[in-house]
Design a protein around this motif. Sequence first.
Motif, PDB file in Angstrom:
ATOM      1  N   VAL A   5       1.220  14.424   0.601  1.00  0.00           N
ATOM      2  CA  VAL A   5       1.667  13.307   1.421  1.00  0.00           C
ATOM      3  C   VAL A   5       0.594  13.003   2.460  1.00  0.00           C
ATOM      4  O   VAL A   5       0.067  13.910   3.102  1.00  0.00           O
ATOM      5  CB  VAL A   5       3.003  13.642   2.108  1.00  0.00           C
ATOM      6  N   ALA A   6       0.269  11.727   2.609  1.00  0.00           N
ATOM      7  CA  ALA A   6      -0.772  11.326   3.560  1.00  0.00           C
ATOM      8  C   ALA A   6      -0.392   9.972   4.163  1.00  0.00           C
ATOM      9  O   ALA A   6       0.646   9.393   3.829  1.00  0.00           O
ATOM     10  CB  ALA A   6      -2.129  11.256   2.863  1.00  0.00           C
ATOM     11  N   TRP A   7      -1.259   9.474   5.062  1.00  0.00           N
ATOM     12  CA  TRP A   7      -0.959   8.231   5.786  1.00  0.00           C
ATOM     13  C   TRP A   7      -2.161   7.296   5.769  1.00  0.00           C
ATOM     14  O   TRP A   7      -3.297   7.741   5.739  1.00  0.00           O
ATOM     15  CB  TRP A   7      -0.604   8.539   7.239  1.00  0.00           C
ATOM     16  N   VAL A   8      -1.862   5.997   5.794  1.00  0.00           N
ATOM     17  CA  VAL A   8      -2.897   4.974   5.919  1.00  0.00           C
ATOM     18  C   VAL A   8      -2.337   3.865   6.808  1.00  0.00           C
ATOM     19  O   VAL A   8      -1.124   3.597   6.796  1.00  0.00           O
ATOM     20  CB  VAL A   8      -3.308   4.419   4.538  1.00  0.00           C
ATOM     21  N   SER A   9      -3.196   3.240   7.581  1.00  0.00           N
ATOM     22  CA  SER A   9      -2.755   2.137   8.431  1.00  0.00           C
ATOM     23  C   SER A   9      -2.153   1.021   7.578  1.00  0.00           C
ATOM     24  O   SER A   9      -2.714   0.626   6.557  1.00  0.00           O
ATOM     25  CB  SER A   9      -3.942   1.593   9.231  1.00  0.00           C
ATOM     26  N   SER A  10      -0.993   0.517   7.986  1.00  0.00           N
ATOM     27  CA  SER A  10      -0.314  -0.531   7.221  1.00  0.00           C
ATOM     28  C   SER A  10      -1.138  -1.809   7.140  1.00  0.00           C
ATOM     29  O   SER A  10      -0.932  -2.632   6.246  1.00  0.00           O
ATOM     30  CB  SER A  10       1.055  -0.832   7.842  1.00  0.00           C
ATOM     31  N   ASP A  11      -2.078  -1.991   8.083  1.00  0.00           N
ATOM     32  CA  ASP A  11      -2.943  -3.170   8.057  1.00  0.00           C
ATOM     33  C   ASP A  11      -3.946  -3.122   6.906  1.00  0.00           C
ATOM     34  O   ASP A  11      -4.541  -4.143   6.566  1.00  0.00           O
ATOM     35  CB  ASP A  11      -3.716  -3.280   9.378  1.00  0.00           C
ATOM     36  N   LEU A  12      -4.132  -1.928   6.319  1.00  0.00           N
ATOM     37  CA  LEU A  12      -5.155  -1.755   5.291  1.00  0.00           C
ATOM     38  C   LEU A  12      -4.581  -1.639   3.891  1.00  0.00           C
ATOM     39  O   LEU A  12      -5.313  -1.428   2.928  1.00  0.00           O
ATOM     40  CB  LEU A  12      -5.990  -0.496   5.597  1.00  0.00           C
ATOM     41  N   ILE A  13      -3.254  -1.773   3.753  1.00  0.00           N
ATOM     42  CA  ILE A  13      -2.622  -1.628   2.444  1.00  0.00           C
ATOM     43  C   ILE A  13      -1.565  -2.709   2.270  1.00  0.00           C
ATOM     44  O   ILE A  13      -0.871  -3.071   3.216  1.00  0.00           O
ATOM     45  CB  ILE A  13      -2.006  -0.218   2.277  1.00  0.00           C
ATOM     46  N   GLU A  14      -1.471  -3.229   1.053  1.00  0.00           N
ATOM     47  CA  GLU A  14      -0.482  -4.249   0.739  1.00  0.00           C
ATOM     48  C   GLU A  14       0.487  -3.699  -0.301  1.00  0.00           C
ATOM     49  O   GLU A  14       0.062  -3.100  -1.296  1.00  0.00           O
ATOM     50  CB  GLU A  14      -1.146  -5.520   0.193  1.00  0.00           C
ATOM     51  N   ILE A  15       1.778  -3.892  -0.065  1.00  0.00           N
ATOM     52  CA  ILE A  15       2.770  -3.507  -1.061  1.00  0.00           C
ATOM     53  C   ILE A  15       2.721  -4.573  -2.142  1.00  0.00           C
ATOM     54  O   ILE A  15       3.093  -5.720  -1.936  1.00  0.00           O
ATOM     55  CB  ILE A  15       4.180  -3.425  -0.444  1.00  0.00           C
ATOM     56  N   THR A  16       2.215  -4.180  -3.313  1.00  0.00           N
ATOM     57  CA  THR A  16       1.851  -5.183  -4.315  1.00  0.00           C
ATOM     58  C   THR A  16       2.768  -5.240  -5.516  1.00  0.00           C
ATOM     59  O   THR A  16       2.853  -6.248  -6.173  1.00  0.00           O
ATOM     60  CB  THR A  16       0.431  -4.910  -4.840  1.00  0.00           C
ATOM     61  N   ALA A  17       3.431  -4.147  -5.839  1.00  0.00           N
ATOM     62  CA  ALA A  17       4.199  -4.151  -7.088  1.00  0.00           C
ATOM     63  C   ALA A  17       5.310  -3.130  -7.021  1.00  0.00           C
ATOM     64  O   ALA A  17       5.294  -2.211  -6.214  1.00  0.00           O
ATOM     65  CB  ALA A  17       3.280  -3.843  -8.278  1.00  0.00           C
TER      66      ALA A  17
END
Length: 440
Positions: A155-167
């Motif tokens: 389990v890890a984390w990434v800034s929501s500004d850098l990832i798009e929920i795509t599918a």
Amino acid sequence: MKKFNKLKQPRNLIVFLAIILFISITTFSTLVLANQNTIKVDASVVNIRTGPGLSYDIMTQVVGGEKINIIKEENEWYKIRLSNDQIGWVASWLIGNTEFSAASNKLGTISAESANIRSEGNLDATILGKATKGTELTVLFQQNNWTQIQYNGQVAWVSSDLIEITAEKKSIIPIVYSPKTNEDTSIEILTVRSEGTNIRSGPSVNESVLFKASKGDNLTYISTEGEWYKIKNSKGQTGYVANWVVDLSGNQTAAPSANISSLSEATIVIDAGHGGEDPGAPASSYNEKQATLKTAMALSSRLKQAGVNVILTRNSDDFVSLNDRAYISNQASADAFISIHYDSTEIPNEISGTTTYYYHENDKNLAETINKQLQINNPLPNNGTRFGDYYVLRENTRPSVLLELGYLNNTVDQATIYTDSYQAFAVESIYQALNNYFSS
């Protein structure tokens, strides 16, 4: 006597009033406690799990506005009682946030050129690695402008500004299932591909297993419900079998296999190279046959968690001929055949890294998809995709690749290969690549 009664009556009154006061305080405290132990769900949907952790199965869901009673708290998880008296667990931090679980199969795509993957959801947390633009990751949930993801088996984390929920992939844990039932008159007989195939009480992997069918068994077709067939065996027993574990046969005009649009629908054959009397490449710690089996078993477990039908060419230290390995893939009509290997050279420390091989031109896309994923955060060099004249690829009519995941006679590779973190990296990379391959 009268004096005594005059003294007793005020005392009785005081005791009576004290009792009333005590009852009032107790009742008030009980009401306050009850209110404190009842929470209202603000998020649109929250998953209720069977245990206090994201790895536990989802038992049901609650929607925004619903009230749930808290029984106790454990490691930031609430043990709760639902209105129907079901007992489950919900993450305390999700009550007002949106959760995307692995079971709901949400995907996110890195939208920035490069994104830091961190151990926690803050800028001070340790950087576990970097993901490049276009990398697809399984999303667990979002909170305070941070997105929790599955990354290299953890389990890890990434800034929501850098990832798009795509599918959203096809769910492997359906909450409600109401399939359309129909009958295909072109189908008469279904032939079981694998030994021990589950025949279930309903058209879902969550339904109970009624009995098991053996490899080669012919089942009489009754009807189709979604991606499941209702069948009857030679003993007259009826049940449901998934369409991805049987072949349509027994008639001259059998329909082709169902199109695969997601990994959860696929049949994957995992081939642990060497075995038994064939040790493979020698190493100071253990031989190639042991390393390949360890990786194959871990990959099998990871894929099964996603609902994939997995077939292993071997699950122990047994010798399996090259012909049998290709035959298993062809017979199962595998949607992908992954052969796991670790390499060596005549001169130690001459070469390092991973290589992805294919034989048939049609399999090049699968090879390139897997190799692309193996390039991301690989602690070893990546040697690219190459043509390989290997028997298990050449004689395989199914999409197939052979992976060399490192050199056992390279000092750096050997020290890396044996670590749990590298095994997790290899398994997660292959899993993500297969997910991308079938989604596209």
